[in-house]
Design a protein around this motif. Structure first.
Motif, PDB file in Angstrom:
ATOM      1  N   UNK A  45     -13.497  -1.837  23.926  1.00  0.00           N
ATOM      2  CA  UNK A  45     -12.729  -0.862  24.691  1.00  0.00           C
ATOM      3  C   UNK A  45     -12.141   0.169  23.736  1.00  0.00           C
ATOM      4  N   UNK A  46     -11.749   1.301  24.300  1.00  0.00           N
ATOM      5  CA  UNK A  46     -11.278   2.426  23.506  1.00  0.00           C
ATOM      6  C   UNK A  46      -9.755   2.429  23.467  1.00  0.00           C
ATOM      7  N   UNK A  47      -9.186   2.480  22.262  1.00  0.00           N
ATOM      8  CA  UNK A  47      -7.729   2.493  22.114  1.00  0.00           C
ATOM      9  C   UNK A  47      -7.361   2.981  20.729  1.00  0.00           C
ATOM     10  N   UNK A  48      -6.076   3.234  20.547  1.00  0.00           N
ATOM     11  CA  UNK A  48      -5.548   3.644  19.255  1.00  0.00           C
ATOM     12  C   UNK A  48      -4.911   2.451  18.569  1.00  0.00           C
ATOM     13  N   UNK A  49      -5.319   2.201  17.334  1.00  0.00           N
ATOM     14  CA  UNK A  49      -4.812   1.073  16.559  1.00  0.00           C
ATOM     15  C   UNK A  49      -3.985   1.585  15.389  1.00  0.00           C
ATOM     16  N   UNK A  50      -2.789   1.035  15.218  1.00  0.00           N
ATOM     17  CA  UNK A  50      -1.981   1.256  14.017  1.00  0.00           C
ATOM     18  C   UNK A  50      -1.972  -0.035  13.214  1.00  0.00           C
ATOM     19  N   UNK A  51      -1.973   0.071  11.902  1.00  0.00           N
ATOM     20  CA  UNK A  51      -2.004  -1.123  11.056  1.00  0.00           C
ATOM     21  C   UNK A  51      -0.792  -1.163  10.133  1.00  0.00           C
ATOM     22  N   UNK A  52      -0.453  -2.371   9.698  1.00  0.00           N
ATOM     23  CA  UNK A  52       0.680  -2.556   8.785  1.00  0.00           C
ATOM     24  C   UNK A  52       0.416  -3.785   7.927  1.00  0.00           C
ATOM     25  N   UNK A  53       0.818  -3.702   6.649  1.00  0.00           N
ATOM     26  CA  UNK A  53       0.655  -4.834   5.733  1.00  0.00           C
ATOM     27  C   UNK A  53       1.944  -5.636   5.660  1.00  0.00           C
ATOM     28  N   UNK A  54       1.826  -6.938   5.802  1.00  0.00           N
ATOM     29  CA  UNK A  54       2.961  -7.853   5.676  1.00  0.00           C
ATOM     30  C   UNK A  54       2.930  -8.450   4.275  1.00  0.00           C
ATOM     31  N   UNK A  55       3.744  -7.922   3.333  1.00  0.00           N
ATOM     32  CA  UNK A  55       3.642  -8.377   1.941  1.00  0.00           C
ATOM     33  C   UNK A  55       4.087  -9.825   1.737  1.00  0.00           C
ATOM     34  N   UNK A  56       5.014 -10.287   2.577  1.00  0.00           N
ATOM     35  CA  UNK A  56       5.501 -11.665   2.411  1.00  0.00           C
ATOM     36  C   UNK A  56       4.455 -12.685   2.833  1.00  0.00           C
ATOM     37  N   UNK A  57       3.731 -12.365   3.896  1.00  0.00           N
ATOM     38  CA  UNK A  57       2.717 -13.302   4.390  1.00  0.00           C
ATOM     39  C   UNK A  57       1.324 -12.965   3.868  1.00  0.00           C
ATOM     40  N   UNK A  58       1.174 -11.796   3.210  1.00  0.00           N
ATOM     41  CA  UNK A  58      -0.086 -11.389   2.595  1.00  0.00           C
ATOM     42  C   UNK A  58      -1.219 -11.244   3.614  1.00  0.00           C
ATOM     43  N   UNK A  59      -0.939 -10.526   4.689  1.00  0.00           N
ATOM     44  CA  UNK A  59      -2.024 -10.203   5.621  1.00  0.00           C
ATOM     45  C   UNK A  59      -1.691  -8.897   6.334  1.00  0.00           C
TER      46      UNK A  59
END
Length: 499
Positions: A86-100
């Motif tokens: 499906x079509x959508x807008x994705x934003x991403x973020x890095x979690x440095x404490x959990x390393x993912x």
């Protein structure tokens, strides 16, 4: 109107047929123009038209889920192992404490705390997502159950494919642009953002009025194509401000009325959050309805806006926050009050009447030049694909491209200050506006072209004179608001270098 055969000859893969009735359907469904053109490109017949509306409607329903379908998508991911694309807008973020890495799909209600991107997927898609204002694309979700007795179940991003179907080449774009005159190109850009250039004419309009209406509409695109350009537009209602800044491209943000916080714009400092704000990942942030906007802390926001608009970075809680987004202020004003000799800021909140803030605005868009939007102003026929053109504008914002065009402007324009206290901000504003206009109207410019008499004449008309007027309006408003400090100041003289 431009020559359609010529347009399609030089942009064979990046034109689309824009039918007002089909465009109205997408608008009623709140689907942005760049998504609309992507869909039309796939569902149109060989003549560019949509003949089966029911098929188009079914496709839209299947490819763009509504927020109410979140539970269906969750169940599909959990029960079947993956969702349909499906079509959508994705934003991403890095979690440095959990390393993912995690992601959000704000339109559907998926938050960072609910999601994870596994490394093997991230390695495949990161080049399309890093550094962008989120990524619009075809998405496939999965589900990762909790481990053991932990409550750590997550929805996963299984696949992401950017929906842009074109090979975007600035060199090819520049070569194609070279085949059109400046007036033809202005009409082509209007078509690219869904406006019919022939529809701007009005009874009593002279040729100069028609040109000013078109040029002013396109001035709104400067933040799309030039980093950190700050503008204000106070214009009558129904002139298309919100449409341009909210619906045309995917790299900007339109904030409409209500409350706006430092955390939203710059950095959320709440424990465990440290979420970057809108200026860090958008090409521009347009603040609409500034007559009624409320900041959570006026004094704090005034100070931080001034710092960011000046330097492109601010310190928030000891953290340096940088961005390339321009700040755009939008508001409605009665037509009778659209007069540079009047205080056009008089009904605005005090935070916008601070001359130290106004000084950091590069230009005032003369919205009174634009007639109210009417049906005849809506594009009807072949035009540049909106999605393609907004991608081009985004690419032209790169540091290398900005340096290239600014260098050409520096070769062309000579500045002569009238007094020792002429503001450096004024000169920088005029040069920055000229650079943005050159990118928009003359992307094919090079050192040979700028020496020709025809180009020099066009540059003065399309770039230099409008830039001077936009900054002069800012100065005149400061003189009205604070005549003691600014009453005696005058604009520098900007002319073309000889030869």
């Amino acid at each position: 109107m431009y020559d359609i055969v010529k347009l399609r000859q030089h942009f064979p893969a990046t034109t689309v047929y824009k039918d007002p009735s089909v465009m109205a359907m997408f608008k009623s469904a709140k689907i942005e123009a760049f998504l609309r053109d992507w869909i039309i490109k796939r569902k149109a017949d060989s003549d560019g038209r949509i003949s089966d509306i029911d098929n188009l409607s079914d496709y839209v329903a299947s490819i763009i889920p509504h927020r109410s379908e979140k539970e269906r998508l969750e169940d599909e991911a959990r029960s079947n192992g993956e969702t349909r694309p499906f079509l959508a807008k994705v934003n991403t973020s890095f979690n440095p404490k959990a390393n993912y890495y995690s992601f959000e799909i704000a339109d559907l209600g998926f938050t960072y705390s609910d999601t994870i991107i596994e490394d093997y997927v991230w390695d495949r898609i990161k080049n399309e997502l890093i550094g962008e204002a989120g990524g619009w694309g075809l998405i496939k979700l999965g589900y990762m159950p909790p481990e053991g007795n932990k409550k750590n179940g997550r929805f996963t991003l299984l696949d992401y494919k950017n929906f842009c179907p074109y090979i975007i080449s600035l060199d090819a774009f520049r070569e194609a642009r070279a085949h059109f005159s400046a007036s033809e190109w202005m009409d082509i850009i209007l078509g690219a953002i869904d406006y019919n250039p022939d529809g701007f004419n009005r009874p009593g309009f002279m040729e100069c009025d028609l040109w000013a209406a078109k040029h002013t509409m396109l001035t709104r695109l400067l933040p799309f194509i030039q980093p950190r350009i700050n503008l204000i537009e106070l214009a009558p209602q129904q002139t298309g401000k919100s449409y341009i800044f909210g619906k045309i491209g995917k790299y900007g943000w339109l904030s409409g009325g209500g409350s706006l916080s430092r955390a939203k714009l710059f950095l959320d400092m709440r424990p465990g959050a440290k979420t970057p704000g809108l200026v860090t990942f958008n090409d521009f942030v347009a603040i609409d309805e500034i007559k009624s906007i409320k900041f959570t802390n006026d004094r704090e926001m005034a100070g931080i806006l001034k710092g960011y608009m000046e330097d492109g970075f601010v310190k928030v809680g000891g953290v340096r926050v940088e961005g390339e987004a321009g700040i755009i202020f939008l508001g409605n004003i009665d037509l009778n009050d659209m007069d540079v000799s009047k205080d056009m800021f008089r009904e605005l909140p005090e935070v916008f009447r601070d001359t130290a803030l106004i000084q950091r605005i590069h230009g005032f868009i003369p919205g009174r030049n634009i007639p109210p939007i009417s049906p005849k102003m809506i594009m009807n026929g072949w035009a540049l694909n909106t999605e393609y053109f907004t991608e081009i504008m985004h690419l032209l914002r790169s540091p290398a491209e900005t340096m290239r065009y600014r260098g050409l402007v520096e070769e062309l324009v000579v500045t002569r200050a009238k007094s020792d206290d002429t503001s450096n901000r004024e000169q920088e504003a005029v040069m920055r506006l000229c650079t943005a206009y050159m990118k928009l109207f003359f992307p094919h410019a090079d050192r040979d072209l700028i020496r020709t008499s025809e180009f020099r004449s066009d540059f003065v008309k399309y770039c230099l004179q409008p830039s001077k007027r936009m900054q002069e309006t800012v100065l005149k408003q400061m003189q009205i608001i604070d005549p003691i400090q600014f009453g005696n100041k005058s604009m520098s003289t900007y002319i073309l270098r000889e030869g």
